[in-house]
Scaffold this motif. Structure first.
Motif, PDB file in Angstrom:
ATOM      1  N   ALA A 177       0.829  -1.206   0.000  1.00 45.24           N
ATOM      2  CA  ALA A 177       0.000   0.000   0.000  1.00 45.24           C
ATOM      3  C   ALA A 177       0.865   1.259   0.000  1.00 45.24           C
ATOM      4  N   THR A 178       1.957   1.254   0.775  1.00 47.35           N
ATOM      5  CA  THR A 178       2.838   2.421   0.833  1.00 47.35           C
ATOM      6  C   THR A 178       3.486   2.692  -0.521  1.00 47.35           C
ATOM      7  N   ILE A 179       4.030   1.635  -1.148  1.00 48.19           N
ATOM      8  CA  ILE A 179       4.646   1.813  -2.473  1.00 48.19           C
ATOM      9  C   ILE A 179       3.598   2.267  -3.471  1.00 48.19           C
ATOM     10  N   PHE A 180       2.397   1.690  -3.369  1.00 47.09           N
ATOM     11  CA  PHE A 180       1.298   2.076  -4.266  1.00 47.09           C
ATOM     12  C   PHE A 180       1.005   3.563  -4.132  1.00 47.09           C
ATOM     13  N   GLY A 181       0.943   4.045  -2.879  1.00 48.61           N
ATOM     14  CA  GLY A 181       0.678   5.459  -2.635  1.00 48.61           C
ATOM     15  C   GLY A 181       1.721   6.348  -3.293  1.00 48.61           C
ATOM     16  N   LEU A 182       2.991   5.969  -3.144  1.00 52.44           N
ATOM     17  CA  LEU A 182       4.072   6.763  -3.735  1.00 52.44           C
ATOM     18  C   LEU A 182       3.969   6.784  -5.259  1.00 52.44           C
ATOM     19  N   VAL A 183       3.668   5.614  -5.853  1.00 52.40           N
ATOM     20  CA  VAL A 183       3.534   5.547  -7.307  1.00 52.40           C
ATOM     21  C   VAL A 183       2.367   6.413  -7.787  1.00 52.40           C
ATOM     22  N   LEU A 184       1.262   6.419  -7.018  1.00 47.79           N
ATOM     23  CA  LEU A 184       0.107   7.252  -7.387  1.00 47.79           C
ATOM     24  C   LEU A 184       0.473   8.735  -7.347  1.00 47.79           C
ATOM     25  N   LEU A 185       1.167   9.147  -6.295  1.00 42.75           N
ATOM     26  CA  LEU A 185       1.546  10.559  -6.180  1.00 42.75           C
ATOM     27  C   LEU A 185       2.441  10.954  -7.354  1.00 42.75           C
ATOM     28  N   TYR A 186       3.368  10.057  -7.717  1.00 45.00           N
ATOM     29  CA  TYR A 186       4.259  10.365  -8.833  1.00 45.00           C
ATOM     30  C   TYR A 186       3.479  10.398 -10.152  1.00 45.00           C
ATOM     31  N   SER A 187       2.508   9.494 -10.315  1.00 45.32           N
ATOM     32  CA  SER A 187       1.691   9.492 -11.537  1.00 45.32           C
ATOM     33  C   SER A 187       0.885  10.774 -11.649  1.00 45.32           C
ATOM     34  N   ALA A 188       0.362  11.256 -10.497  1.00 41.20           N
ATOM     35  CA  ALA A 188      -0.414  12.502 -10.504  1.00 41.20           C
ATOM     36  C   ALA A 188       0.490  13.653 -10.945  1.00 41.20           C
ATOM     37  N   ALA A 197       0.361   3.797   8.314  1.00 39.36           N
ATOM     38  CA  ALA A 197      -0.286   3.578   9.608  1.00 39.36           C
ATOM     39  C   ALA A 197      -0.543   2.089   9.862  1.00 39.36           C
ATOM     40  N   GLY A 198      -0.262   1.258   8.849  1.00 35.06           N
ATOM     41  CA  GLY A 198      -0.446  -0.181   9.006  1.00 35.06           C
ATOM     42  C   GLY A 198      -1.899  -0.618   8.994  1.00 35.06           C
ATOM     43  N   ARG A 199      -2.785   0.225   8.389  1.00 36.57           N
ATOM     44  CA  ARG A 199      -4.210  -0.122   8.380  1.00 36.57           C
ATOM     45  C   ARG A 199      -4.597  -0.986   7.193  1.00 36.57           C
ATOM     46  N   ILE A 200      -3.727  -1.066   6.211  1.00 42.19           N
ATOM     47  CA  ILE A 200      -4.028  -1.928   5.057  1.00 42.19           C
ATOM     48  C   ILE A 200      -3.136  -3.157   5.147  1.00 42.19           C
TER      49      ILE A 200
END
Lengths: 278, 129
Positions: free
Chosen positions: A104-115, A275-278
């Motif tokens: 999830a963390t890596i996914f978040g970073l990739v999304l921010l970079y894609s945006a 936060a470790g929620r996913i």
């Protein structure tokens, strides 16, 4: 929620994801996984498995239309697929080793970079006719149809493109996305292949790359038929409608809205992952 | 038609385009058929995807998926459709080897063979790794 309601809602969400993905050219995978994990509370491993399956469907469906137009270069695509499939295999094995929070963390970073990539004005490199010895030896130079007739182009920096493609494959296998943006970056920016040839060849490669990690996902039990079914059918329907209305739509405005959505989802994924929620 | 008398890139790409489209349509039809069976039988059951358990072993391997689909189980039929979908790009790569070989391009037939080996390893061999 029972299975019929869940299936109907996931299907509807997937139609929208597929529609937005094809209209903006960013693919449905980047919104699907956040949608499934954040809103439907699906475990990220099932979400990634379902997303990957839908990526194969849209890529193969769209590639069928593109190859006939004569833009995609199957030699460039096939050579670079050696890098993307090895990367995808490693990415998928990595996905089975790390926790959902890390994904999830890596996914978040990739999304921010894609945006960031989607919101930024595109700098197009001029392609040229000066041959590069390695690319020439690999018979990668080609031509594509233009209004004035066939236009010839030469490919450059094959090792750089090959390395970037390995990274694109690894991300695809780890996150269940097509990572078309990285593939286009490798071809358009690094190898200086004309943009139209880059995008269509990338689309052609996405399905093969995804198939390389899908085998691992299937064998490890990440592909759930009950979840993958509405996702695949929905994304496929949405992207088919998307390609039909592509000509009329105002893509610049759409890309802006889409990058705003990706930015929001990216922040959410990053926060929940850390936060470790996913 | 001159271009259909020889194996050219264009002819190979035309065939590949049709292969991909047929594969996607066929797998979507199979998935949809499985969906009807699955929803008719289990539609009222509650949903639980919150925690990861992994699929039962029969839905992880080709032989088990085929067996479940032949037993007319909804989830088995859907999984068979998904398997056909995954096999579509693999078939495309396999066909490309012949395409390059007929064109006399041994270098690219070799590259394509490498890609096919990686794909087959993922689909068939990765469960033993």
């Amino acid at each position: 929620m029972n299975i019929v309601e869940f299936t109907a809602l996931v299907w509807a969400g997937s139609v929208i994801a597929g529609l937005l993905g094809s209209l903006t050219g960013l693919g449905g995978g980047v919104v699907l996984v956040p949608l499934l994990t954040l809103f439907f509370k699906v475990d990220i491993r099932y979400a990634v498995g379902a997303s990957l399956v839908s990526v194969i469907a849209t890529s193969s469906g769209a590639a069928a239309a593109y190859v006939k137009e004569g833009f995609s270069n199957i030699r460039i695509g096939m050579f670079l697929e050696i890098a993307t499939t090895i990367g995808a295999l490693l990415g998928a094995f990595l996905a089975t080793r790390v926790s959902g929070s890390v994904i999830a963390t890596i996914f978040g970073l990739v999304l921010l970079y894609s945006a960031y990539l989607a919101g930024r004005p595109r700098v197009r490199h001029a392609f040229d006719d000066i041959p590069d010895p390695l690319a020439t030896h690999l018979k990668m130079n080609g031509s594509f149809p233009e209004a004035k007739g066939m236009r010839h182009y030469c490919v450059h920096r094959v090792p750089a493109g090959f390395s970037l493609m390995f990274g694109a494959g690894a991300l695809s296998g780890l996150l269940g996305i097509g990572s078309g943006a990285v593939k286009v970056l490798a071809m358009d920016q690094a190898m200086r292949i004309p943009f139209k040839v880059s995008t269509t060849t990338s689309n052609f490669m996405i399905g093969v790359t995804a198939a390389a990690s899908a085998g691992v996902y299937l064998n490890r039990g990440y592909i759930d038929p009950g979840l993958a079914m509405p996702v695949m059918l929905g994304v496929l329907a949405g992207s088919l409608v998307g390609t039909r209305i592509l000509v009329k739509a105002e893509t610049k405005w759409l890309r802006l809205v889409f990058s705003a959505i990706i930015l929001l989802l990216g922040g959410q994924m990053l926060y929940n992952g850390l936060a470790g929620r996913i | 038609m001159h271009r259909f008398t020889r194996w050219t890139d264009q002819r190979v790409e035309d065939i590949i385009g049709n292969l991909l489209r047929t594969g996607v349509i066929f797998s979507a039809v199979v998935v949809f058929t499985g969906a009807v069976v699955y929803l008719a039988r289990h539609g009222q059951a509650p949903v639980d995807y919150r925690s990861f358990r992994g699929e039962p072993s029969d839905l992880r391997h080709i032989s088990g998926i085929v067996r479940d689909a032949l037993a007319f189980q909804g989830r088995g039929i859907i999984q068979l459709g998904l398997l056909l979908l995954i096999a579509t790009p693999v078939a495309r790569v396999a066909f490309s080897i012949f395409g390059f070989a007929f064109e006399g391009d041994r270098m690219y037939a070799g590259f394509t063979l490498i890609v096919l080996m990686i794909l087959l390893y993922s689909l068939l061999g990765s469960s033993f790794a």
